[in-house]
Scaffold this active site. Structure first.
Site, PDB file in Angstrom:
ATOM      1  N   SER A 112       0.837  -1.197   0.000  1.00  0.00           N
ATOM      2  CA  SER A 112       0.000   0.000   0.000  1.00  0.00           C
ATOM      3  C   SER A 112       0.880   1.257   0.000  1.00  0.00           C
ATOM      4  O   SER A 112       1.665   1.443  -0.930  1.00  0.00           O
ATOM      5  CB  SER A 112      -0.955  -0.052   1.195  1.00  0.00           C
ATOM      6  OG  SER A 112      -1.993   0.876   1.037  1.00  0.00           O
ATOM      7  N   ASP A 114     -10.097  -5.447  -3.093  1.00  0.00           N
ATOM      8  CA  ASP A 114      -9.459  -4.427  -2.256  1.00  0.00           C
ATOM      9  C   ASP A 114     -10.312  -3.155  -2.316  1.00  0.00           C
ATOM     10  O   ASP A 114     -10.538  -2.605  -3.394  1.00  0.00           O
ATOM     11  CB  ASP A 114      -8.064  -4.187  -2.833  1.00  0.00           C
ATOM     12  CG  ASP A 114      -7.208  -3.260  -2.007  1.00  0.00           C
ATOM     13  OD1 ASP A 114      -7.764  -2.315  -1.411  1.00  0.00           O
ATOM     14  OD2 ASP A 114      -5.986  -3.466  -1.985  1.00  0.00           O
ATOM     15  N   HIS A 135      -7.299  -6.084   1.051  1.00  0.00           N
ATOM     16  CA  HIS A 135      -6.096  -5.272   1.310  1.00  0.00           C
ATOM     17  C   HIS A 135      -5.350  -5.748   2.562  1.00  0.00           C
ATOM     18  O   HIS A 135      -4.387  -5.108   2.983  1.00  0.00           O
ATOM     19  CB  HIS A 135      -6.552  -3.813   1.497  1.00  0.00           C
ATOM     20  CG  HIS A 135      -5.478  -2.781   1.276  1.00  0.00           C
ATOM     21  ND1 HIS A 135      -4.904  -2.544   0.048  1.00  0.00           N
ATOM     22  CD2 HIS A 135      -4.870  -1.913   2.135  1.00  0.00           C
ATOM     23  CE1 HIS A 135      -4.004  -1.570   0.156  1.00  0.00           C
ATOM     24  NE2 HIS A 135      -3.951  -1.173   1.419  1.00  0.00           N
TER      25      HIS A 135
END
Lengths: 284, 284
Positions: free
Chosen positions: B152, B228, B261
């Site tokens: 991320s 995600d 995620h």
């Protein structure tokens, strides 16, 4: 029997299967309880064996799922993982949060007989009866192929549940378990408050006492780190080893040099444990 | 050059090696910083390649070590893992805790130029210069064999660090990276506050802009979950893919169906990433 309802809290894909977190109203605990489940990809085709993991002090239903790296091997060995929380929470009992070794996060997998704990702290019944029934009802689980393992307080729980119910659990293993709680400071304090002052009533929750009279068909696997700070005073695996030797109970006790009490220790050896269970659960 | 001092916070055995947590006074950040290191067992015999993992928003130096299951493969592929914290903490800057996407836990791996952040938020220099020097000084690391990966915000960091320093990082990969921060709401807000209002000054921290002019020798590996929740608005891997295609940059972008995620996603694919890096770091 009416279907018990489960509330899905969250769900994530993991190694081709799914990790899910649920809450539900437990009849055993007369309160909300939470648990997590890992369903391996093979369960889409046919029911799979189930492995229950009982966690240690302060843990929730999340720690093992997120820290042990077990899903990789649950998927590889085609077993479901079920992880209950370690106690009811927010029951309204005044002292439940006062001590990290008692009350919240520290149900010790017993059915409390002493007030005020006996209203909600029925973790033995919850783990051995209510939760397996719930799993059988809601998930593609083979209820005739169940194993149980745990860590520390949960290692104690796993050994006690398996020894008392060898028809229900075909395989058992533990990481750094409390094997003789009636002789350890933690166990004595906790059992007095949950079970009362008479030590003879504690024996049903002491693996070392139980193994003398409750033979377990398959070998028991225990891993214990040698630098675990709880080893000498609380865990005492040699006491269990001696009892097993006296009655001829097969036990593999592995003293792991330099390992401590953490999930880094569990993660290192979880593959061996899942393989141990899968072998028994599939060949039985 | 005098030896910089490190304070060992905790240490655990793991897969035959050790996970250690350190704190030290960072000159780049003019403040205390923390990081974790996994040293595989082979490093007892000879220095090993080093993999830096940059974490996402809100993470510390612990999340990856405890959740990703990476040590198993670091031991298998004989690489060291180094995980810095995601920002300085408790710097005394009034607003540092106000927003989970900015300040504490959200250093974004940039060197801030704007007050009050420019006193301490120098994460780019910390990660690319100070930390590698510290690792080389204190651990059995091959500084000529370094790779970098992240998740991320840390995926953005890893791509930026590698593209700007291909001599220093031989391999790069990312999980669900922010690949075009100058086009994403997170990136625009954060860059304005750390770097100022002129978007032309942000380009040095945007992987999609950088890849057009900074070719990377080895293929870049990116895994991205299709469910995600940040995918469409913040992550936009297709924008990076397009830029790579335009300049002929080798990229393996794997869209992983049904993955989110979380660290359950990272744990599922971490073996592939460590293998990707180890292959390059050992064959170079």
């Amino acid at each position: 029997m009416t279907a018990q309802s489960l509330t899905l809290v969250s769900q994530s894909a993991c190694f081709g299967g799914t990790v899910s977190f649920y809450r539900h109203v437990s009849s055993a605990c007369n309160h909300e309880m939470k648990f997590s489940v890992y369903i391996p990809p093979q369960a889409k085709l046919a029911p799979v064996p189930v492995l229950y993991f009982l966690s240690g002090l302060t843990c929730t239903e999340e720690n093992f799922m997120v820290k042990a790296g077990a899903q990789r091997f649950a998927a590889q060995y085609k077993v479901m993982l079920v992880v209950p929380d370690t106690s009811p929470r927010n029951t309204g009992i005044a002292e439940e949060e006062d001590d990290w070794t008692f009350g919240t996060g520290a149900g010790f997998y017993v059915d409390a007989t002493q007030a005020p704990w006996n209203d909600h702290y029925k973790m033995y019944r919850y783990v051995t009866e209510e939760l397996p029934a719930l799993i059988a009802e809601h998930f593609p689980a083979r209820s005739d192929r169940q194993g149980i393992l745990g860590h520390s307080m949960g290692g104690h729980g796993a050994l006690v549940c398996a020894l008392r119910n060898p028809d229900r659990y075909l395989s058992v293993s533990a990481f750094a378990p409390i094997v003789a709680p009636t002789r350890s400071p933690w166990g004595q304090q906790i059992f007095t408050r949950y079970l009362g002052n008479d030590p003879s009533l504690w024996r049903n929750y002491d693996a070392t006492e139980l193994v003398r009279t409750h033979p377990f068909k398959h070998p028991i696997l225990i891993d214990q780190g040698t630098t675990d700070s709880f080893l000498e005073q609380q865990l005492m695996p040699e006491v269990f080893q001696q009892a097993c030797a006296q009655v001829g109970q097969p036990l593999t006790l592995r003293m792991q040099t330099g390992y401590d009490h953490s999930y880094y220790f569990i993660a290192t050896f979880i593959e061996d444990h899942i393989r141990h269970h899968a072998k028994i659960l599939r060949e039985f």
